[in-house]
Design an enzyme around this catalytic site. Structure first.
Site, PDB file in Angstrom:
ATOM      1  N   ASP A  95       0.865  -1.201   0.166  1.00 54.68           N
ATOM      2  CA  ASP A  95       0.143   0.300   0.050  1.00 54.68           C
ATOM      3  C   ASP A  95       0.849   1.465  -0.279  1.00 54.68           C
ATOM      4  O   ASP A  95       1.876   1.301   0.706  1.00 54.68           O
ATOM      5  CB  ASP A  95      -0.820  -0.094   1.270  1.00 54.68           C
TER       6      ASP A  95
ATOM      7  N   GLU B  19       1.528  -0.222  -4.796  1.00 52.16           N
ATOM      8  CA  GLU B  19       0.637   0.860  -5.480  1.00 52.16           C
ATOM      9  C   GLU B  19       1.406   2.187  -5.793  1.00 52.16           C
ATOM     10  O   GLU B  19       1.883   2.730  -4.613  1.00 52.16           O
ATOM     11  CB  GLU B  19      -0.389   0.936  -4.235  1.00 52.16           C
TER      12      GLU B  19
END
Ligand SMILES: *[C@@H]1O[C@H](CO)[C@@H](O)[C@H](O)[C@H]1NC(C)=O
Length: 481
Positions: free
Chosen positions: A222, A246
């Site tokens: 993330d 990400e």
């Protein structure tokens, strides 16, 4: 001592066997699950869940175990689940931490999702079906309610000195993205000082613990853009499993450099251009035919990227178009381009939520039933799984066929996509195939024949076409072959 050494080398060999590498992930197809919203332990299809309430709706790891056959029947060979750590508790101005991105204690598990044994049982169940499991991890920040941050409740970083000084991110400034804080005044997201060697080592040790204790096959990183690139180089080497980060940007030149530091990234540039192109009849198909090639050119290996059209941060396809033909085109776009497919739970049920939090509806009211999109995803996975490396290791070559049609020639397959909408008849000449070859559109099982120059004339009706040489389909089970 000798026995101990033997034991240690045995254990590390075991770990090596369990962990999955990037090249093993390349052939996989991932179903992304938001754990709280996918399936409940009690199997209820009526439990209420209004995503706008931003509360826990009751999805669990046991619920996932019970619905693994649904996922596997569609041909997916891996799942990605929400972060598993204990979260900030109670309500906030932005709701509860049902999504898992507001860590309080890294080492403790989110009891809303189940127990340690439940998570181990989920991993075993996934592995028993021959599938992989990817866990979403949040290394960038922790979370705390309100302006007055109580660092003492955060684990393992329970003092202010483990975090960057508070500043708000200027998204135009990479140094600010790395050093400042995400979030807002309502839910503070203390930003880990990932320049501090103790913090770095602790995060790596935690992740090694997570991967080995729960036998995790891959990680989704993330907010990877919010930590310096060099952090990820050491991190991904030491945790020893495939890592997909990400970096939320539509710019190949921003995303591609990160592949020097981790295995792959979410392919945001292709997702964004495909969303613009395919969800409306005046979408820019030229851009869609151009961006994938630019990604191939700028990135080290796009076949290790994650290919997706939906996720927990973006509007659902069915919120952008209600046209079933366009939705089928976006389904093809989720599975067949370069990279590892990722389908966000509910895309196959045409869930209609737009922006976060509306895009996080519970799946159980659909009763996990069959429909046209479920069949489409099943067929596309079946084809990709059957072709294997002859498909997943070669790059797709994209062409703009007309204002409303693009093609992608990848390995033996010619994919033709259109944004014209259901029932709109569009003629197209597709070139570059083998002369006189017999092709099958696997979407309809209709057969066509190329001429002596390797050209085929087709008429689209709004649906995508996936043309394959008939000769390679034998044994696939597709179209009865
Ligand atoms: C970028 O962000 C850093 C860290 O917050 C800051 O020190 C620097 O002044 C910023 N640069 C510009 C040009 O704003």
């Amino acid at each position: 001592m000798y026995i101990l050494l033997l034991l240690v080398s045995f254990l590390s060999a075991l770990q090596y066997c369990v962990a999955a590498t990037a090249s093993e992930w390349r052939g996989r197809s991932i179903y992304q699950i938001m754990t709280d919203r996918f399936a409940r332990s009690d199997g209820s299809s009526t439990a209420p869940c209004d995503p706008n309430d931003r509360v826990y709706c009751g999805g669990t790891w046991i619920g996932i175990i019970n619905q693994l056959p649904y996922i596997q029947r569609m041909g997916f060979t891996a799942i990605w689940i929400s972060p598993v750590s204990e979260q900030l508790s109670g309500n906030t101005y932005e709701g509860y931490a049902y999504h898992g991105y507001w860590t309080k204690d890294l080492y403790a598990l989110n009891s809303n999702f189940g127990t340690e044994q439940d998570l181990k049982d989920l991993v075993d169940a996934v592995h028993n079906l021959g599938m992989y499991i990817m866990v979403d991890i949040v290394m960038n920040h922790f979370a705390n309610k309100g302006e007055h941050i109580d660092y003492s409740v955060l684990r393992p970083f329970n003092e202010q000195r483990f975090y960057h000084p508070l500043c708000n991110i200027d998204w135009g400034n990479q140094s600010s993205i790395e050093h400042c804080w995400m979030g807002n005044g309502y839910v503070a997201l203390p930003d880990c000082n990932t320049e501090d060697p103790y913090v770095v080592e602790t995060l790596i040790q935690y992740t090694i613990y997570l991967v080995s204790t729960f036998k995790i096959d891959g990680l989704r990183l993330d907010a990877a853009r919010n930590i310096r690139k060099s952090f990820w180089a050491d991190f991904s080497k030491r945790v020893g499993v495939y890592c997909q980060g990400e970096v939320w940007s539509g710019e190949p030149d921003i995303i591609c450099p990160y592949q020097g530091y981790m295995d792959g990234l979410h392919n945001y540039p292709v997702k964004e251009s495909a969303t613009r192109a395919l969800t409306t009849s005046n979408g820019n198909m030229g851009e869609l035919s151009y961006i994938p090639g630019k990604m191939q050119e700028r990135c080290k290996d796009v076949t290790l990227f994650g290919t997706f059209m939906e996720n927990h941060d973006n509007p659902r396809m069915a919120s952008l178009t209600t046209d079933m033909s366009r939705l089928k085109n976006t389904a093809v776009m989720s599975i067949l381009p370069d990279g590892i497919p990722i389908v966000f739970y509910g895309q196959e049920q045409a869930l209609t939520g737009a922006n976060d939090p509306a895009n996080r509806q519970a799946l159980w009211p659909t009763r996990y039933s069959d429909n046209e999109l479920v069949s489409t995803f099943t067929l596309l996975n079946q084809l990709r799984n059957f072709l294997g490396e002859s498909y997943t290791t070669v790059l797709g070559r994209w062409s703009l066929v007309s204002n409303s049609v693009v093609s992608m020639h990848k390995g033996p397959v010619m994919v033709v996509l259109t944004n014209s909408g259901k029932g709109v008849s569009t003629d197209a000449d597709i070139v570059g195939l083998d002369a006189y070859s017999d092709l099958v559109d696997v979407m309809t099982c209709q057969e066509v024949r190329c001429d002596g120059t390797g050209k085929v004339k087709i008429t689209l009706n709004g649906d995508p076409m996936v043309l394959c040489p008939k000769s390679i389909l034998s044994g696939s089970g597709i179209c009865g072959m």
